[in-house]
Design an enzyme around this catalytic site. Structure first.
Site, PDB file in Angstrom:
ATOM      1  N   ALA A 130      45.911  39.468  42.394  1.00  0.00           N
ATOM      2  CA  ALA A 130      44.906  40.425  41.903  1.00  0.00           C
ATOM      3  C   ALA A 130      45.436  41.151  40.672  1.00  0.00           C
ATOM      4  CB  ALA A 130      44.564  41.425  43.006  1.00  0.00           C
ATOM      5  N   LEU A 131      44.486  41.686  39.908  1.00  0.00           N
ATOM      6  CA  LEU A 131      44.849  42.430  38.698  1.00  0.00           C
ATOM      7  C   LEU A 131      44.677  43.926  38.955  1.00  0.00           C
ATOM      8  CD1 LEU A 131      42.948  40.085  36.250  1.00  0.00           C
ATOM      9  CD2 LEU A 131      45.413  40.504  36.159  1.00  0.00           C
ATOM     10  N   SER A 136      40.644  43.563  35.294  1.00  0.00           N
ATOM     11  CA  SER A 136      39.889  42.423  35.808  1.00  0.00           C
ATOM     12  C   SER A 136      38.507  42.393  35.172  1.00  0.00           C
ATOM     13  CB  SER A 136      39.736  42.534  37.321  1.00  0.00           C
ATOM     14  OG  SER A 136      38.769  41.609  37.765  1.00  0.00           O
ATOM     15  N   HIS A 138      36.020  41.450  36.597  1.00  0.00           N
ATOM     16  CA  HIS A 138      35.061  41.833  37.639  1.00  0.00           C
ATOM     17  C   HIS A 138      34.678  43.311  37.539  1.00  0.00           C
ATOM     18  CE1 HIS A 138      34.721  38.082  39.843  1.00  0.00           C
ATOM     19  NE2 HIS A 138      35.994  37.884  39.545  1.00  0.00           N
ATOM     20  N   ASP A 145      32.322  35.046  40.926  1.00  0.00           N
ATOM     21  CA  ASP A 145      33.099  33.943  41.489  1.00  0.00           C
ATOM     22  C   ASP A 145      32.147  33.118  42.332  1.00  0.00           C
ATOM     23  OD1 ASP A 145      35.422  34.834  40.349  1.00  0.00           O
ATOM     24  OD2 ASP A 145      36.096  35.915  42.139  1.00  0.00           O
ATOM     25  N   GLU A 188      40.743  28.826  36.972  1.00  0.00           N
ATOM     26  CA  GLU A 188      39.805  29.326  37.990  1.00  0.00           C
ATOM     27  C   GLU A 188      38.449  28.653  37.807  1.00  0.00           C
ATOM     28  OE1 GLU A 188      39.500  33.564  38.348  1.00  0.00           O
ATOM     29  OE2 GLU A 188      41.591  33.792  38.991  1.00  0.00           O
ATOM     30  N   HIS A 191      35.248  31.000  38.420  1.00  0.00           N
ATOM     31  CA  HIS A 191      34.970  32.283  37.769  1.00  0.00           C
ATOM     32  C   HIS A 191      34.120  32.073  36.512  1.00  0.00           C
ATOM     33  CE1 HIS A 191      36.203  36.505  36.558  1.00  0.00           C
ATOM     34  NE2 HIS A 191      35.729  36.018  35.410  1.00  0.00           N
TER      35      HIS A 191
HETATM   36 ZN   LIG Z   1      36.787  35.985  39.401  1.00  0.00          ZN
END
Ligand SMILES: [Zn+2]
Length: 269
Positions: A130-131, A136, A138, A145, A188, A191
């Site tokens: 995780a960031l 992120s 997000h 995602d 990813e 994403h």
């Molecule tokens: Zn993502």
């Protein structure tokens, strides 16, 4: 009495300074250059290890992705899956196309995350998975995602389909396999990120990472392009040179910052 006047002056100035602090981040960036608020807002914001989301500008127009899924073209893993309202229509169109191409096995597992939620993830899963809050995509409300109920995206037809089709709807594959040295994020295939048309198509055609595309715009400054029969002019301005007077008066346009120092105006021509 003579002593009271300077004390009173310092006191009043102190109150004025606290209220109108001229050295806040809003007015000046770290280089001491004036900012334009638009730099930190819009669909083309570059968010990565170097350029975090500014919490102040987080989109307020979030809607639940469940409510947009009235036809059950896909599955949503969590009840509170939020996306920015203006990407609802292109996302629906993308999922509708998938459905007509025989795919109803997409699984939306993540979308908007508040700084609070991002902090929790980071504390729970650590920097490998995780960031930190703000770093992120997000945190923007423009990313989703999308997995498959059939298996890993890299192995499934769903993954292949997504990578082939997102571009037509204003989305990009943000973390491709051949760009990890630029994005600094692992491959990813689930994403996706909204940047809007014609940018997603230009990014695809030139095989750019978003980082490279922003650099490209900065170098070119003006680009003429055509997507689906619509002509576009893309103009890049340094925020120092930008003013509202430069916006077109009688044409449809969108405006976005790059989260660094640039402002991009996309005009339908
Ligand atoms: Zn993502």
């Amino acid at each position: 009495m003579k002593k009271i006047i300077p004390i009173l002056f310092v006191f009043i100035f102190g109150i004025w300074f606290v209220i109108n602090n001229p050295f806040t981040e809003e007015n000046y960036n770290t280089n001491g250059q004036p900012n334009h608020e638009q730099v930190y807002q819009g669909d083309l914001l570059l968010v990565n290890h170097d350029f975090p989301v500014k919490e102040k500008y987080i989109l307020k127009d979030l809607v639940n992705a469940l409510q947009t899924n009235t036809n059950n073209y896909y599955t949503v893993l969590y009840n509170n899956t939020l996306i920015s309202e203006h990407i609802k229509a292109p996302f629906e169109a993308l999922m509708e196309q998938a459905y007509y191409d025989g795919i109803s096995t997409f699984l939306v597992s993540s979308s908007f995350r508040s700084f609070e939620e991002q902090k929790k993830l980071y504390n729970e899963y650590g920097s490998e998975s995780a960031l930190p809050a703000g770093y992120s995509e997000h945190n923007l409300g423009l990313s989703l995602d999308i997995g498959s109920t059939q298996g890993r995206m890299e192995d499934t037809f769903e993954g292949q389909w997504l990578a082939e089709n997102v571009w037509h709807y204003g989305f990009i594959m943000r973390y491709p396999e051949n760009k990890t040295h630029i994005t600094k994020i692992k491959y990813e295939p689930w994403h996706i990120r909204y940047v809007g048309l014609p940018h997603s198509v230009l990014i695809r055609e030139n095989d750019f990472a978003l980082e490279e595309y922003i650099e490209f715009l900065k170098e070119e400054q003006i680009i003429h392009t055509s997507v689906n029969g619509q002509d576009y002019i893309i103009k890049y301005y340094d925020s120092e040179q930008f003013s509202e007077d430069l916006l077109p008066k009688n044409q449809t346009y969108t405006i976005s910052g790059d989260n660094q120092s640039g402002i991009i105006v996309t005009i339908e021509n």
